[in-house]
Write a protein that holds these residues in place. Structure first.
Motif, PDB file in Angstrom:
ATOM      1  N   CYS A 101      54.953 100.348 -28.808  1.00  0.00           N
ATOM      2  CA  CYS A 101      54.012  99.514 -27.911  1.00  0.00           C
ATOM      3  C   CYS A 101      52.382 100.118 -28.158  1.00  0.00           C
ATOM      4  O   CYS A 101      51.661  99.217 -28.227  1.00  0.00           O
ATOM      5  CB  CYS A 101      54.389  99.607 -26.714  1.00  0.00           C
ATOM      6  N   ALA A 102      52.148 101.406 -28.342  1.00  0.00           N
ATOM      7  CA  ALA A 102      51.139 101.936 -28.428  1.00  0.00           C
ATOM      8  C   ALA A 102      50.365 101.423 -29.842  1.00  0.00           C
ATOM      9  O   ALA A 102      48.874 101.014 -29.920  1.00  0.00           O
ATOM     10  CB  ALA A 102      50.983 103.375 -28.357  1.00  0.00           C
ATOM     11  N   GLU A 103      51.329 101.318 -30.878  1.00  0.00           N
ATOM     12  CA  GLU A 103      50.813 101.007 -32.198  1.00  0.00           C
ATOM     13  C   GLU A 103      50.354  99.685 -32.056  1.00  0.00           C
ATOM     14  O   GLU A 103      49.294  98.978 -32.726  1.00  0.00           O
ATOM     15  CB  GLU A 103      52.000 101.180 -33.267  1.00  0.00           C
ATOM     16  N   PHE A 104      51.158  98.626 -31.494  1.00  0.00           N
ATOM     17  CA  PHE A 104      50.740  97.329 -31.257  1.00  0.00           C
ATOM     18  C   PHE A 104      49.322  97.091 -30.332  1.00  0.00           C
ATOM     19  O   PHE A 104      48.473  96.282 -30.738  1.00  0.00           O
ATOM     20  CB  PHE A 104      51.718  96.384 -30.662  1.00  0.00           C
ATOM     21  N   LEU A 105      49.406  97.911 -29.316  1.00  0.00           N
ATOM     22  CA  LEU A 105      48.027  97.841 -28.590  1.00  0.00           C
ATOM     23  C   LEU A 105      46.856  98.291 -29.257  1.00  0.00           C
ATOM     24  O   LEU A 105      45.733  97.549 -28.966  1.00  0.00           O
ATOM     25  CB  LEU A 105      48.350  98.737 -27.499  1.00  0.00           C
ATOM     26  N   TYR A 111      52.975  91.353 -39.395  1.00  0.00           N
ATOM     27  CA  TYR A 111      52.694  92.481 -38.430  1.00  0.00           C
ATOM     28  C   TYR A 111      52.816  91.851 -37.062  1.00  0.00           C
ATOM     29  O   TYR A 111      53.568  92.993 -36.378  1.00  0.00           O
ATOM     30  CB  TYR A 111      50.984  92.827 -38.474  1.00  0.00           C
ATOM     31  N   LEU A 112      52.314  90.826 -36.702  1.00  0.00           N
ATOM     32  CA  LEU A 112      53.241  90.590 -35.521  1.00  0.00           C
ATOM     33  C   LEU A 112      54.634  90.343 -35.229  1.00  0.00           C
ATOM     34  O   LEU A 112      55.102  90.458 -34.190  1.00  0.00           O
ATOM     35  CB  LEU A 112      52.710  88.963 -35.028  1.00  0.00           C
ATOM     36  N   LEU A 113      55.457  89.937 -36.405  1.00  0.00           N
ATOM     37  CA  LEU A 113      56.743  90.126 -36.475  1.00  0.00           C
ATOM     38  C   LEU A 113      57.372  91.349 -36.441  1.00  0.00           C
ATOM     39  O   LEU A 113      58.424  91.550 -35.928  1.00  0.00           O
ATOM     40  CB  LEU A 113      57.099  89.194 -37.620  1.00  0.00           C
ATOM     41  N   LYS A 114      56.644  92.533 -36.953  1.00  0.00           N
ATOM     42  CA  LYS A 114      57.115  93.935 -37.076  1.00  0.00           C
ATOM     43  C   LYS A 114      57.602  94.183 -35.537  1.00  0.00           C
ATOM     44  O   LYS A 114      58.669  95.092 -35.588  1.00  0.00           O
ATOM     45  CB  LYS A 114      56.023  94.630 -37.789  1.00  0.00           C
ATOM     46  N   GLN A 115      56.586  94.245 -34.941  1.00  0.00           N
ATOM     47  CA  GLN A 115      56.922  95.003 -33.537  1.00  0.00           C
ATOM     48  C   GLN A 115      57.943  94.570 -32.594  1.00  0.00           C
ATOM     49  O   GLN A 115      58.949  95.157 -32.336  1.00  0.00           O
ATOM     50  CB  GLN A 115      55.521  94.968 -32.695  1.00  0.00           C
ATOM     51  N   PRO A 116      58.198  93.131 -32.577  1.00  0.00           N
ATOM     52  CA  PRO A 116      59.399  92.491 -32.007  1.00  0.00           C
ATOM     53  C   PRO A 116      60.949  92.891 -32.615  1.00  0.00           C
ATOM     54  O   PRO A 116      61.842  93.242 -31.805  1.00  0.00           O
ATOM     55  CB  PRO A 116      59.191  91.175 -31.871  1.00  0.00           C
ATOM     56  N   LEU A 117      60.822  92.851 -34.010  1.00  0.00           N
ATOM     57  CA  LEU A 117      61.879  93.486 -34.811  1.00  0.00           C
ATOM     58  C   LEU A 117      62.372  94.946 -34.351  1.00  0.00           C
ATOM     59  O   LEU A 117      63.567  95.222 -33.948  1.00  0.00           O
ATOM     60  CB  LEU A 117      61.775  93.242 -36.324  1.00  0.00           C
ATOM     61  N   GLN A 118      61.121  95.949 -34.406  1.00  0.00           N
ATOM     62  CA  GLN A 118      61.604  97.131 -34.253  1.00  0.00           C
ATOM     63  C   GLN A 118      61.860  97.456 -32.728  1.00  0.00           C
ATOM     64  O   GLN A 118      62.746  98.214 -32.302  1.00  0.00           O
ATOM     65  CB  GLN A 118      60.121  98.024 -34.536  1.00  0.00           C
TER      66      GLN A 118
END
Length: 354
Positions: free
Chosen positions: A172-176, A122-129
């Motif tokens: 960014c909101a999904e991650f936050l 999950y932590l890797l998903k956001q930077p990739l997107q």
């Protein structure tokens, strides 16, 4: 789940379906339109997912696949829109595949059995997107200044400001809020924003400028005979345009293209003309969609003649490239190969056999 959220989500989904129908009917043969259709499909399922009733694992997975494809589809659409007929880089396909695989794994692996793995995925998903979205935005920015198609320049700007910003905010909101309670009103605000963007896209595509997308998309040679959108013939030149055209041709034939890093803004200043008038002249009356493509016509003509000249056989290819306005050898080689389907060295060897 509030009634307003459901209402605006339904409105956004309905508008997206309308836009998708227009794309599928009128532009289905265009690669860029296909990637845009995939992007719209992903957005449709992304918005619809929270309001669907409880689903089984298989249906969840099928709904998530197009959603995870959104960032990659955005990059593919941007590339197809702005890079004419250049092939999408192989590394890009790999990055998109990794992003989709990581996103699906993070969402569907059993967190009870694989808690650490799910956390890191999950932590890797956001930077990739975010990386894929950034790549799409960079593609839209690349050669924006040299783009001669006014409708496509406007589309680039809209995508950069509206769609790109929206996607960045969502990721960014999904991650936050991944480990926090989503504040009341945020889902509804998101639905309102999505429906507003969908409404703007439909108005632009269907009412305000129905021909803009056809003018923006690269032409597919195999589909030209079946193109549904009528081709608009350029208007006859008035006296001022005719004089500017003669001035332009004289300037370029005199070697104006040799100026390193020449931009259309600089050329307009040299000709004492307005930039937008010069853009329209080169695009609509000379048939070029990109200013660098127009410059390459003159540069490659000169390079071809010099490479075939026995008196200049001692000159390195790099020297010729720099003389005619290129900053380095790489863009010269690429432009030359597009014209002759062989490198400058191969061309010289063929014209000047030992």
């Amino acid at each position: 789940m509030s009634a307003s959220y459901v209402f605006f989500t339904g409105a956004a989904c309905g508008l997206l379906l309308l836009a998708a129908a227009k794309l599928a009917i009128s532009y289905r043969r265009q690669d860029a339109a296909r990637w845009l259709l995939l992007l719209i499909t992903g957005a449709f399922f992304y918005l619809l997912r929270p309001v669907l009733p409880e689903r089984g694992p298989l249906l969840d997975f099928l709904v998530d696949v197009p959603t995870e494809l959104i960032p990659g589809a955005f990059w593919l659409f941007s590339y197809a829109l702005c890079s004419e007929c250049e092939r999408f880089p192989r590394l890009g396909w790999s990055l998109i595949a990794v992003s989709v695989a990581v996103g699906l794994a993070a969402a569907h692996l059993d967190a009870e059995h694989w808690p650490a793995l799910c956390h890191w995925l999950y932590l890797l998903k956001q930077p990739l997107q975010l990386g894929l979205i950034a790549a799409g935005l960079v593609t839209l920015l690349r050669q924006y200044q040299s783009d001669l198609v006014e409708s496509r320049r406007n589309l680039r700007a809209c995508l950069l400001i509206a769609i790109g910003s929206y996607m960045l905010i969502v990721v960014c909101a999904e991650f936050l809020f991944s480990n926090r309670t989503v504040p009341a009103g945020v889902p509804t605000l998101h639905a309102v924003l999505a429906s507003g963007l969908a409404l703007g896209a439909c108005l632009w595509l269907l009412a305000v400028s129905p021909q803009a997308l056809a003018e923006s998309l690269p032409r597919a040679p195999e589909a030209e005979a079946e193109e549904e959108v009528p081709v608009v013939e350029p208007q006859p030149l008035d006296e001022q345009q005719r004089q500017l055209l003669e001035k332009l041709q004289s300037h370029m034939q005199g070697g104006g293209y040799r100026h390193t890093g020449l931009t259309i803004r600089e050329l307009a200043e040299q000709l004492d003309a307005r930039e937008h008038v010069l853009r329209a002249l080169i695009n609509r009356h000379l048939g070029y969609r990109n200013f660098n493509e127009y410059l390459n016509q003159f540069r490659i003509d000169e390079a071809s003649a010099r490479l075939a000249d026995p008196d200049q056989a001692h000159l390195p290819v790099l020297s010729i490239a720099l003389d005619i306005g290129y900053r380095s050898l790489s863009p010269f080689n690429a432009a030359f190969k597009r014209r002759h389907e062989q490198t400058p060295t191969e061309y010289r060897r063929e014209k000047l056999p030992a």
